[in-house]
Design an enzyme around this catalytic site. Sequence first.
Site, PDB file in Angstrom:
ATOM      1  N   HIS A 182       5.599  -3.459  -3.601  1.00  0.00           N
ATOM      2  CA  HIS A 182       4.201  -3.353  -4.007  1.00  0.00           C
ATOM      3  C   HIS A 182       3.869  -4.360  -5.124  1.00  0.00           C
ATOM      4  O   HIS A 182       2.867  -5.071  -5.041  1.00  0.00           O
ATOM      5  CB  HIS A 182       3.924  -1.919  -4.470  1.00  0.00           C
ATOM      6  CG  HIS A 182       2.573  -1.742  -5.099  1.00  0.00           C
ATOM      7  ND1 HIS A 182       1.401  -1.743  -4.362  1.00  0.00           N
ATOM      8  CD2 HIS A 182       2.199  -1.577  -6.394  1.00  0.00           C
ATOM      9  CE1 HIS A 182       0.370  -1.578  -5.185  1.00  0.00           C
ATOM     10  NE2 HIS A 182       0.821  -1.478  -6.415  1.00  0.00           N
ATOM     11  N   HIS A 187       0.798  -7.381  -5.917  1.00  0.00           N
ATOM     12  CA  HIS A 187       0.138  -7.829  -7.148  1.00  0.00           C
ATOM     13  C   HIS A 187       0.393  -9.279  -7.551  1.00  0.00           C
ATOM     14  O   HIS A 187      -0.545 -10.011  -7.881  1.00  0.00           O
ATOM     15  CB  HIS A 187       0.580  -6.957  -8.333  1.00  0.00           C
ATOM     16  CG  HIS A 187      -0.003  -5.576  -8.343  1.00  0.00           C
ATOM     17  ND1 HIS A 187      -1.326  -5.332  -8.623  1.00  0.00           N
ATOM     18  CD2 HIS A 187       0.564  -4.356  -8.113  1.00  0.00           C
ATOM     19  CE1 HIS A 187      -1.560  -4.016  -8.572  1.00  0.00           C
ATOM     20  NE2 HIS A 187      -0.427  -3.401  -8.261  1.00  0.00           N
ATOM     21  N   GLU A 227      -6.308  -2.565  -6.998  1.00  0.00           N
ATOM     22  CA  GLU A 227      -5.480  -1.900  -5.983  1.00  0.00           C
ATOM     23  C   GLU A 227      -6.069  -1.956  -4.573  1.00  0.00           C
ATOM     24  O   GLU A 227      -5.340  -2.187  -3.614  1.00  0.00           O
ATOM     25  CB  GLU A 227      -5.226  -0.432  -6.362  1.00  0.00           C
ATOM     26  CG  GLU A 227      -4.310  -0.236  -7.572  1.00  0.00           C
ATOM     27  CD  GLU A 227      -2.872  -0.733  -7.371  1.00  0.00           C
ATOM     28  OE1 GLU A 227      -2.469  -1.038  -6.228  1.00  0.00           O
ATOM     29  OE2 GLU A 227      -2.159  -0.847  -8.393  1.00  0.00           O
ATOM     30  N   SER A 246       0.137  -4.610   0.254  1.00  0.00           N
ATOM     31  CA  SER A 246       1.534  -4.184   0.398  1.00  0.00           C
ATOM     32  C   SER A 246       1.654  -2.994   1.342  1.00  0.00           C
ATOM     33  O   SER A 246       2.712  -2.365   1.409  1.00  0.00           O
ATOM     34  CB  SER A 246       2.118  -3.835  -0.977  1.00  0.00           C
ATOM     35  OG  SER A 246       1.411  -2.748  -1.551  1.00  0.00           O
TER      36      SER A 246
END
Length: 333
Positions: A182, A187, A227, A246
């Site tokens: 993730h 990110h 997010e 992700s």
Amino acid sequence: ETKTTKVLVLDEKDVVWFPRHLSELDLIANRTLDAGADLESDHPGFNDQVYRQRRAELATVAQEYVWDQPIPRIDYTKDEVDTWGAVWDRMEDLLDKHACAEYKKSFVSMKEHCGYGRERIPQQQDITDYLLTKTGFRMRPVAGLLSSRDFLNGLAFRTFFSTQYIRHHSMPLYTPEPDICHELLGHAPMFADQDFADFSQEIGLASLGASDEDVQQLAWCYWHSVEFGLCREGNENKAYGAGLLSSFGELEYACADYRPAGGTEDRPEIKPWDPAVAGKQEFPITTYQPIYFLADSLNDAKSKMRAFTESLQKPFMSRYNENDNSIWIDRPV
Ligand code: HBI
Ligand code: FE
């Protein structure tokens, strides 16, 4: 401009403590909400002693980290690299289809410059070296979840608190918590984009010394953007949020413009990006999002965020001085 020194006479009762120098992130980095390596009974690795031992080891690496030291390199095991490769293989084509252009550009560059590839798990120090040259962003190891306030405070210092462990190999496409798949696939590439980096830091600066209510609004804005944010590209919706970038299932769900033959399948609602709305929009954390926020561009996301943070009630404004890694504070209004 950021070199000016001003004496501040803030009444300490009015403003909660917050870090004023990069070194002070050491004071908040270990305030994880759980011990960092304590797994819930429904965690896929709960009954795996080897996995739990590994999590404890990596939690210790994060807890011992000091701000001005090189980030320790983790010698990932074959199992761990295989898990990474399994996620990589499922994501690569989908990312090409649904990730925003800024992500794709960084992703190509990071394959070349910081060890991104299916056979190898990139190291936080290499990513940091790369991001520092691009946008001045950096990664910093953390053992687990931080409070919203502590986590967002890091962003003010262009610092992203990032875990170093990987999800359990029994369920490579599922994780109940952030992990390197993730953090590094979702990110990290976005922080190489100037507008996105500025956008993220804007949320972070606004969180410094903010009221609990404002911190919650900022956390919810973070959720609906960093997010799960979408941005417009031509006549398509592309993903810039890490939770989408992700997650192979949700990326397709959020971006694909498919019309099911029966016409019965639920499709998410898309709202225009507006921090004042996003900051009050509740969301589920265990299912796909029912609502996504769509920005015209990352630059647009940033200017709307800036206008919103300026509207929040705070007795001061802050800037980050990249020369000495400190927060500079002004007191207007
Ligand atoms: N802590 N370590 C860590 N990683 C996150 O991604 C994270 C966090 N704490 C809070 C959080 N994310 C968000 O859900 C918002 O509350 C900011
Ligand atoms: Fe995340």
